[in-house]
Design a protein around this motif. Sequence first.
Motif, mmCIF file in Angstrom:
data_model
loop_
_atom_site.group_PDB
_atom_site.id
_atom_site.type_symbol
_atom_site.label_atom_id
_atom_site.label_comp_id
_atom_site.label_asym_id
_atom_site.label_seq_id
_atom_site.Cartn_x
_atom_site.Cartn_y
_atom_site.Cartn_z
ATOM 1 N N ALA A 1 0.826 -1.203 0.000
ATOM 2 C CA ALA A 1 0.000 0.000 0.000
ATOM 3 C C ALA A 1 0.866 1.261 0.000
ATOM 4 C CB ALA A 1 -0.922 0.001 1.202
ATOM 5 N N GLU A 2 0.501 2.238 -0.799
ATOM 6 C CA GLU A 2 1.226 3.512 -0.857
ATOM 7 C C GLU A 2 0.538 4.567 -0.002
ATOM 8 O OE1 GLU A 2 2.000 4.590 -4.900
ATOM 9 O OE2 GLU A 2 3.502 3.016 -5.130
ATOM 10 N N PHE A 3 -0.088 4.112 1.060
ATOM 11 C CA PHE A 3 -0.688 5.005 2.049
ATOM 12 C C PHE A 3 -0.766 4.255 3.367
ATOM 13 C CE2 PHE A 3 -4.113 2.664 0.018
ATOM 14 C CZ PHE A 3 -4.856 2.205 1.093
ATOM 15 N N VAL A 4 -0.903 4.995 4.458
ATOM 16 C CA VAL A 4 -1.252 4.400 5.744
ATOM 17 C C VAL A 4 -2.664 4.854 6.071
ATOM 18 C CG1 VAL A 4 1.116 4.206 6.572
ATOM 19 C CG2 VAL A 4 -0.185 6.292 7.048
ATOM 20 N N GLN A 5 -3.385 4.008 6.789
ATOM 21 C CA GLN A 5 -4.812 4.265 6.994
ATOM 22 C C GLN A 5 -5.131 4.477 8.471
ATOM 23 O OE1 GLN A 5 -8.179 1.205 6.278
ATOM 24 N NE2 GLN A 5 -8.098 2.468 4.416
ATOM 25 N N TYR A 6 -5.625 5.672 8.763
ATOM 26 C CA TYR A 6 -6.105 5.989 10.111
ATOM 27 C C TYR A 6 -7.588 5.674 10.172
ATOM 28 C CZ TYR A 6 -8.046 9.029 13.769
ATOM 29 O OH TYR A 6 -8.743 9.530 14.841
ATOM 30 N N SER A 7 -7.998 4.966 11.219
ATOM 31 C CA SER A 7 -9.407 4.610 11.360
ATOM 32 C C SER A 7 -9.875 4.827 12.786
ATOM 33 C CB SER A 7 -9.644 3.149 10.957
ATOM 34 O OG SER A 7 -8.955 2.265 11.837
ATOM 35 N N VAL A 8 -11.167 5.035 12.924
ATOM 36 C CA VAL A 8 -11.816 5.174 14.229
ATOM 37 C C VAL A 8 -12.973 4.185 14.271
ATOM 38 C CG1 VAL A 8 -13.018 6.704 15.827
ATOM 39 C CG2 VAL A 8 -11.211 7.617 14.348
ATOM 40 N N ILE A 9 -13.016 3.391 15.344
ATOM 41 C CA ILE A 9 -14.097 2.427 15.548
ATOM 42 C C ILE A 9 -14.925 2.889 16.735
ATOM 43 C CG2 ILE A 9 -14.628 0.039 16.168
ATOM 44 C CD1 ILE A 9 -12.108 -0.777 14.657
ATOM 45 N N SER A 10 -16.228 2.935 16.559
ATOM 46 C CA SER A 10 -17.132 3.427 17.588
ATOM 47 C C SER A 10 -17.257 2.422 18.729
ATOM 48 C CB SER A 10 -18.513 3.668 16.979
ATOM 49 O OG SER A 10 -19.136 2.423 16.693
ATOM 50 N N PRO A 11 -17.810 2.847 19.877
ATOM 51 C CA PRO A 11 -18.051 1.904 20.975
ATOM 52 C C PRO A 11 -18.973 0.756 20.572
ATOM 53 C CG PRO A 11 -18.172 4.158 21.781
ATOM 54 C CD PRO A 11 -18.088 4.245 20.282
ATOM 55 N N ALA A 12 -19.753 0.945 19.509
ATOM 56 C CA ALA A 12 -20.620 -0.122 19.017
ATOM 57 C C ALA A 12 -19.877 -1.120 18.151
ATOM 58 C CB ALA A 12 -21.787 0.475 18.231
ATOM 59 N N GLY A 13 -18.593 -0.840 17.855
ATOM 60 C CA GLY A 13 -17.792 -1.807 17.119
ATOM 61 C C GLY A 13 -17.838 -1.682 15.613
ATOM 62 N N MET A 14 -18.060 -0.466 15.092
ATOM 63 C CA MET A 14 -18.075 -0.254 13.649
ATOM 64 C C MET A 14 -17.170 0.920 13.285
ATOM 65 S SD MET A 14 -22.082 -0.923 12.655
ATOM 66 C CE MET A 14 -22.727 0.115 13.968
ATOM 67 N N VAL A 15 -16.534 0.835 12.111
ATOM 68 C CA VAL A 15 -15.656 1.896 11.644
ATOM 69 C C VAL A 15 -16.505 3.105 11.269
ATOM 70 C CG1 VAL A 15 -13.953 2.576 9.922
ATOM 71 C CG2 VAL A 15 -13.963 0.226 10.790
ATOM 72 N N THR A 16 -16.166 4.258 11.845
ATOM 73 C CA THR A 16 -16.926 5.480 11.592
ATOM 74 C C THR A 16 -16.116 6.546 10.868
ATOM 75 O OG1 THR A 16 -16.330 6.336 13.783
ATOM 76 C CG2 THR A 16 -18.413 5.112 13.595
ATOM 77 N N ARG A 17 -14.789 6.357 10.791
ATOM 78 C CA ARG A 17 -13.949 7.376 10.130
ATOM 79 C C ARG A 17 -12.710 6.715 9.571
ATOM 80 N NH1 ARG A 17 -12.109 12.558 9.550
ATOM 81 N NH2 ARG A 17 -10.040 13.091 10.353
ATOM 82 N N ILE A 18 -12.333 7.111 8.349
ATOM 83 C CA ILE A 18 -11.117 6.619 7.720
ATOM 84 C C ILE A 18 -10.429 7.780 7.013
ATOM 85 C CG2 ILE A 18 -10.234 5.258 5.764
ATOM 86 C CD1 ILE A 18 -12.092 3.044 6.527
#
Length: 443
Positions: free
Chosen positions: A158-175
């Motif tokens: 991959a030619e990028f790194v990926q920042y992610s946020v997972i909610s308390p409900a266990g789903m990705v909400t931001r990338i």
Amino acid sequence: MSEEVTAFDLPVTGRIPDELQGRYLRIGPNPLRLDDPRLNLFLGEGMVHGVRLRDGRAEWYRNRWVRSAAVARGFGEKVRRGSRFPGSDFAPNTHVIENAGRILALVENGFRPYELTEDLDTVGPCDFRGTLPAGYSAHPKLDPQTGELHAVAYATRAEFVQYSVISPAGMVTRIVNVPAPHRPVMHDFALTGKYVVLYDLPVVNSLVAAASGEPLVYDWRENRGARIGLLPRHGTEVRWFDIAPCWVFHTLNAYDDGDRVIVDVIRYPRMYTGLRLDGNSLPTLDRWVVDTVSGRVTETRLDDRPQEFPGVNPAVVSAPHRFGYAAVVPDMHSYFGPDDDLEGLPDRAYGDALLKHDFSAGSTAVRSLGRGHYTGEPVFVPRASAGAEDGGYLLAYVHDPDRGASDLVVLSAEDFTGEPLATVHLPARVPLGFHGSWIADPA
């Protein structure tokens, strides 16, 4: 370990605190085949070791390999659903956490987590209810204020790194995909109230090594330099700050201080010589102070003892901390295989002590465990009624050379050098490994 063990009603010396109701889990690489010519610590199939504590008793010990498709086939078992997903067939070996009621085994470099049951059996790969687009990280950070899980992931091609946020409900909400055409290895990162702190260091993914079948595809390219990036939590643009070349496996903690960002890390002068590990590079506890006004980064050595697996009270992650904990580094030959180039490594007897740093007092307490009583990462468990930052317990597996097996040692973080509160005697040896978590029973 060559077999999976289950044992009940473990013997205990001392008294397990009543409020420790849950499971202490730790994972590490445990190769299925010791005759594999490609054998390497980082590539061994993950094995989880767990102890169940409840009502002052140690109810059970279990160790289980994570059943990736390859491991399941090796045991003649049915492949778990989802294990055939391209790129996911690896038994995670680096961290084990709880998120939204799921126990997850983690690894980096493009692979997905695997979900486990409370008894450490494998459910299968986890994509956070279909919201995770690719692989994940071995070092997510839980924000104690929001309950969100933050992570920075990379993959070999991959030619990028990926920042992610997972909610308390266990789903990705931001990338946020951060461009990185040189394919840096970002094993860890830091989190503050304002920023996600990225480490763009000289270790990169080598496509040449990957194409040639090398077991490790990491390359040290010092002429690239090194830099720290500040990504605003709700932004998409990274501001970069140059630093001296180095390597960081692990962050102790980070926080904001006005216009400055304070980052405490375990820093190595270098990590690789070409594609080979450099065993002469000893890790120290350092502090980076990033001045967002002047654009300068100041580095200070906080403690020069070789140490690793740092941590803090989870309640202060991304906030100012007074205390930090770490394990004294063992002889690097204990971690790396005989094929790794460790010539010239000093003969030393590290690995039999834990450290408690008091950054306000500028002092460090050393908890000796006895020669040959090797340990790893200490995990901090806050006491329910604690007012002080160090009000809680430290849990760690400690090898007992007299028994040829391991103990789960429970220490008082406040009385760090005092007698253990409890020692749970396990029926098996827990090999040196990586990271773990205390997973408390639901309230």
